[in-house]
Every structure is written in structure tokens, then in C-alpha cells.
Design an enzyme around this catalytic site. Structure first.
Site: not given
Ligand code: AMP
Length: 180
Positions: A68, A105
Site C-alpha cells: 500500500r 508476531e
Molecule cells: P508494523 O510493522 O507492525 O508497524 O506493520 C505495518 C505494516 O503492516 C504496514 O505495511 C501496514 O500496511 C500493515 N498493517 C499492520 N497492521 C495493520 C492493520 N491493522 N490494518 C492494515 N494494515 C496493517
């Protein structure tokens, strides 16, 4: 315009409970991307993080994170008048790449950038949709720094404040249009 971006996010991003797995509330930005006024407002709002007070660009490139971050980052690069660089999942990019693995996770993920995509000394704006645990942004920062460039800021549609994203990304300036 930032107020319009916030209103568009509130109106058009759909919460999808238990996707892609139980316990996760997925932020579905598809209706926002499909709305011309909403899309224009969020691209303008994200680009704001890459401009100075006079509106001049403060970065040399936009880096978008698969997938995205590609959809949002490319029009932000156009708005700023700079180029776009893709950070992709492992195995998608031809020629020489830098790779960084990070913990999820469950399990781990690897992101890559082409070694010649950025030049030493360049300053970049990272663009993605959601900051959750911050692992993706932290890994992307490491990739950018491997090329000799640096991350001037991170522009996001949404920050999930109940997760430790800010702490994980440390001293990077993070601009989230909406915090939930
Ligand atoms: P993080 O590495 O945990 O910060 O996750 C970020 C990545 O995962 C981004 O590229 C987001 O597009 C996706 N992501 C994580 N959580 C969500 C969520 N609740 N809804 C949509 N995309 C998410």
C-alpha cells in the site's frame, strides 16, 4: 487540506475485524483509494510531511513500502516533484539488493531495496498506510541507511496508538494524519 484528509480517512477507511487473523482489526483503505476527492486529500496531506514552511520539498526521494506504500507513495513523489523508490518483499527485485529481516508476531519477514536506488547523502520520506508495531518502518530505515541515504521523515495515514510503533521507530519524525 490536512483537515480534509483526516475527514476522508474517517469517512472512507473501513475497519474489518478479525482480518487477516483473529484479533486484528484491519484498516481497509480500498474505499479511500477509490474516492477521487479522498485520494487527492490524503496524497496532499502525506506530501505535507516532505515540504518546508514555504512548500518547497525537503526530501530527494519518496520510499514506499510494499504494497500500500506504493499506491500512496508514488503520487506523493509526483506531488513533491521527486522520484519514487520501492521497498519490496524478498525475492521480487532484480539486480543487487540490500536485505533486512525483522521479527513479526509469528515468524519473520525480509524487505529489500535495490542497491543503486538511492545515493549517499540523499534524504528520503517513507510512506506507508498504517504504523502498527513499527517493525516495517524500522527495517525500511535500516535499508535506506545501507544505501548511504537517510530518512528525513515518515508519512502515514494512520498510527495505531495502542501498539508500540513510535517507540520502535525511535527518533524518526513520524507524521500520521490520524491516530487511533
Ligand atoms: P508494523 O510493522 O507492525 O508497524 O506493520 C505495518 C505494516 O503492516 C504496514 O505495511 C501496514 O500496511 C500493515 N498493517 C499492520 N497492521 C495493520 C492493520 N491493522 N490494518 C492494515 N494494515 C496493517
Amino acid at each position: 487540506m490536512t483537515e480534509q484528509a483526516r475527514a476522508a480517512i474517517a469517512r472512507l477507511v473501513v475497519d474489518v475485524p478479525d482480518f487477516p487473523e483473529p484479533g486484528v482489526v484491519f484498516k481497509d483503505i480500498a474505499p479511500l483509494l477509490a474516492d477521487p476527492d479522498g485520494l487527492a486529500a490524503v496524497v496532499d496531506g502525506l506530501a505535507h510531511a516532505g515540504r518546508d514552511a514555504e512548500g518547497a520539498p525537503t526530501v530527494d526521494a519518496v520510499v514506499g513500502i510494499e504494497a500500500r506504500g506504493f499506491l500512496l507513495g508514488t503520487p506523493v513523489a509526483l506531488a513533491l516533484g521527486v522520484g519514487f523508490v520501492a521497498v519490496r518483499k524478498a525475492g521480487k527485485l532484480p539486480r543487487s539488493t540490500h536485505a533486512v529481516s525483522y521479527d513479526l508476531e509469528y515468524g519473520s519477514a525480509t524487505l529489500e531495496v535495490q542497491q543503486d536506488a538511492l545515493r549517499p547523502g540523499q534524504r528520503v520520506l517513507l510512506v506507508d498506510d498504517v504504523l502498527a508495531t513499527g517493525g516495517t518502518v524500522a527495517a525500511t530505515r535500516e535499508l535506506v541507511e545501507r544505501t548511504g541515504a537517510s530518512v528525513a521523515g515518515v508519512a502515514l495515514l494512520m498510527e495505531l496508538s495502542f501498539l508500540p510503533g513510535r517507540a520502535t521507530v525511535g527518533d524518526l519524525p513520524v507524521s500520521a494524519l490520524v491516530t487511533v
